[in-house]
Write a protein that holds these residues in place. Sequence first.
Motif, PDB file in Angstrom:
ATOM      1  N   LEU A 160       0.836  -1.197   0.000  1.00  0.00           N
ATOM      2  CA  LEU A 160       0.000   0.000   0.000  1.00  0.00           C
ATOM      3  C   LEU A 160       0.878   1.257   0.000  1.00  0.00           C
ATOM      4  O   LEU A 160       0.592   2.223  -0.708  1.00  0.00           O
ATOM      5  N   GLU A 163       1.956   2.029  -3.416  1.00  0.00           N
ATOM      6  CA  GLU A 163       0.888   2.663  -4.203  1.00  0.00           C
ATOM      7  C   GLU A 163       0.719   4.133  -3.832  1.00  0.00           C
ATOM      8  O   GLU A 163       0.496   4.978  -4.687  1.00  0.00           O
ATOM      9  N   ILE A 164       0.798   4.430  -2.533  1.00  0.00           N
ATOM     10  CA  ILE A 164       0.628   5.811  -2.069  1.00  0.00           C
ATOM     11  C   ILE A 164       1.755   6.686  -2.632  1.00  0.00           C
ATOM     12  O   ILE A 164       1.550   7.848  -2.982  1.00  0.00           O
ATOM     13  N   ALA A 167       1.177   5.972  -7.183  1.00  0.00           N
ATOM     14  CA  ALA A 167      -0.077   6.082  -7.946  1.00  0.00           C
ATOM     15  C   ALA A 167      -0.497   7.539  -8.201  1.00  0.00           C
ATOM     16  O   ALA A 167      -0.938   7.865  -9.311  1.00  0.00           O
ATOM     17  N   PRO A 168      -0.372   8.438  -7.216  1.00  0.00           N
ATOM     18  CA  PRO A 168      -0.767   9.832  -7.496  1.00  0.00           C
ATOM     19  C   PRO A 168       0.076  10.442  -8.618  1.00  0.00           C
ATOM     20  O   PRO A 168      -0.444  11.150  -9.491  1.00  0.00           O
ATOM     21  N   GLN A 171      -1.085   8.965 -11.923  1.00  0.00           N
ATOM     22  CA  GLN A 171      -2.348   9.539 -12.359  1.00  0.00           C
ATOM     23  C   GLN A 171      -2.173  10.973 -12.896  1.00  0.00           C
ATOM     24  O   GLN A 171      -2.710  11.329 -13.936  1.00  0.00           O
ATOM     25  N   ARG A 172      -1.393  11.785 -12.172  1.00  0.00           N
ATOM     26  CA  ARG A 172      -1.135  13.156 -12.627  1.00  0.00           C
ATOM     27  C   ARG A 172      -0.518  13.177 -14.003  1.00  0.00           C
ATOM     28  O   ARG A 172      -0.840  14.004 -14.852  1.00  0.00           O
ATOM     29  N   TYR A 184       6.155  18.621  -5.512  1.00  0.00           N
ATOM     30  CA  TYR A 184       5.139  17.573  -5.517  1.00  0.00           C
ATOM     31  C   TYR A 184       5.757  16.248  -5.066  1.00  0.00           C
ATOM     32  O   TYR A 184       5.166  15.517  -4.258  1.00  0.00           O
ATOM     33  N   LEU A 188       4.635  13.992  -1.726  1.00  0.00           N
ATOM     34  CA  LEU A 188       4.262  12.575  -1.736  1.00  0.00           C
ATOM     35  C   LEU A 188       5.068  11.786  -0.705  1.00  0.00           C
ATOM     36  O   LEU A 188       4.523  10.948   0.028  1.00  0.00           O
ATOM     37  N   THR A 191       3.874  12.667   2.840  1.00  0.00           N
ATOM     38  CA  THR A 191       2.572  12.058   3.138  1.00  0.00           C
ATOM     39  C   THR A 191       2.721  10.569   3.426  1.00  0.00           C
ATOM     40  O   THR A 191       2.172  10.048   4.409  1.00  0.00           O
TER      41      THR A 191
ATOM     42  N   LEU B 160      -3.992  17.089  -2.315  1.00  0.00           N
ATOM     43  CA  LEU B 160      -3.135  15.912  -2.182  1.00  0.00           C
ATOM     44  C   LEU B 160      -3.906  14.773  -1.510  1.00  0.00           C
ATOM     45  O   LEU B 160      -3.798  13.613  -1.910  1.00  0.00           O
ATOM     46  N   GLU B 163      -5.932  13.004  -3.992  1.00  0.00           N
ATOM     47  CA  GLU B 163      -5.135  12.097  -4.825  1.00  0.00           C
ATOM     48  C   GLU B 163      -4.773  10.816  -4.073  1.00  0.00           C
ATOM     49  O   GLU B 163      -4.779   9.728  -4.639  1.00  0.00           O
ATOM     50  N   ILE B 164      -4.440  10.964  -2.783  1.00  0.00           N
ATOM     51  CA  ILE B 164      -4.062   9.789  -1.981  1.00  0.00           C
ATOM     52  C   ILE B 164      -5.256   8.835  -1.853  1.00  0.00           C
ATOM     53  O   ILE B 164      -5.105   7.620  -1.846  1.00  0.00           O
ATOM     54  N   TYR B 166      -7.879   8.568  -4.094  1.00  0.00           N
ATOM     55  CA  TYR B 166      -8.405   8.023  -5.346  1.00  0.00           C
ATOM     56  C   TYR B 166      -7.363   7.466  -6.312  1.00  0.00           C
ATOM     57  O   TYR B 166      -7.661   6.561  -7.085  1.00  0.00           O
ATOM     58  N   ALA B 167      -6.142   8.017  -6.331  1.00  0.00           N
ATOM     59  CA  ALA B 167      -5.190   7.607  -7.372  1.00  0.00           C
ATOM     60  C   ALA B 167      -4.785   6.129  -7.267  1.00  0.00           C
ATOM     61  O   ALA B 167      -4.691   5.446  -8.289  1.00  0.00           O
ATOM     62  N   PRO B 168      -4.568   5.608  -6.051  1.00  0.00           N
ATOM     63  CA  PRO B 168      -4.193   4.186  -5.980  1.00  0.00           C
ATOM     64  C   PRO B 168      -5.302   3.278  -6.527  1.00  0.00           C
ATOM     65  O   PRO B 168      -5.041   2.315  -7.242  1.00  0.00           O
ATOM     66  N   LEU B 188      -7.331   2.375   2.181  1.00  0.00           N
ATOM     67  CA  LEU B 188      -7.059   3.693   1.595  1.00  0.00           C
ATOM     68  C   LEU B 188      -7.544   4.806   2.515  1.00  0.00           C
ATOM     69  O   LEU B 188      -6.839   5.800   2.736  1.00  0.00           O
TER      70      LEU B 188
END
Lengths: 198, 198
Positions: A160, A163-164, A167-168, A171-172, A184, A188, A191, B160, B163-164, B166-168, B188
């Motif tokens: 996980l 992915e965190i 994945a963002p 997607q961006r 950015y 990430l 976070t 942010l 994104e955390i 939904y993006a994964p 998530l």
Amino acid sequence: MTTRRSPDSARRSERSRQAILTAARELVGETGYRKVTIEAIAARAGVGKQTIYRWWPSKGAVILDSILAMSEDEKGEISLPDTGDIEADLRLVIRATVAEFADPAFEAPIRALNSEIIDDPELAATYRERMADPMNEAVRRRLRTARAAGQLAEDADLDLMLEILYAPLYQRWLLRSGPLTPDYADALVDTALRAFRP
Amino acid sequence: MTTRRSPDSARRSERSRQAILTAARELVGETGYRKVTIEAIAARAGVGKQTIYRWWPSKGAVILDSILAMSEDEKGEISLPDTGDIEADLRLVIRATVAEFADPAFEAPIRALNSEIIDDPELAATYRERMADPMNEAVRRRLRTARAAGQLAEDADLDLMLEILYAPLYQRWLLRSGPLTPDYADALVDTALRAFRP
């Protein structure tokens, strides 16, 4: 049938292989995945079509290899830096990844491939096996070391966390929904660490 | 030129519109975005081609509307539940989203559209404006309320956090890289809250 090859012949082969991969990457960047043909790759690389078909089963396979060649070291392996400080190492890696995806020469062929694999489960499986899985495994190895060193929570779900972190950014990049900047990348990392620290 | 329409005619129009949207969604699910034609949508909906062109400028526009029609309420608006408990509300919403993306009837047309927008910046802009932005804004509104209520950190970066959350999920769905389950939805939400709580 095995063929015995002279050092000269091996060097010539390697030169052809590199020329084909470079031609494939350039053409995808210039015209888009769908319009690239084996013929065009052969012409640009200065080799015959049959040379390409001897080494690769399909157009998708050549292009995938041309992308892989960008991220492997000389031993064909992928690994993350390990200075002993997970925050510093992740900051370096995610900043570098963000910079790559903000670079048109790097991102164009990967974008083309991503568009293709959404509709093509077989190419998607090859992509996962040859590209995504080895990259992910390299990151997971580094996260495991950090967890063992007590820099991440004992029960941290490292899949996980992976992915965190990625994945963002993915997607961006894919949806062009926001800027890909060093700030950015740092946000990430911050976070992910807030969520998975002890 | 304006036309005055009787209630019967308005009802017939709305019936045709719904039939067209349903036909578009079904056909994309059955044959894939690229193979769907305006002719096929018209035939399935039992209307003339000119009826479709009167209301929509392109195939992409009809299909986008057919997808939008799935997530809007009767007023054409999108909003999130607000029970006052951000954790409970997010759990509900992310579980529902995961379930939708695990449902073939729902996800097939969205997958087709996503494959298309990667190569088509204009359709990507329409998608953002008509679909992604209103959805994101609905979530952002709920997160702002939670931050104002002290359930999220004062300096939480809500873009942010979005994104955390939904993006994964988006990446797993798009690349088919992992299961879309209620447990995953909960993980998530837990992660996002750990990172953005006060």
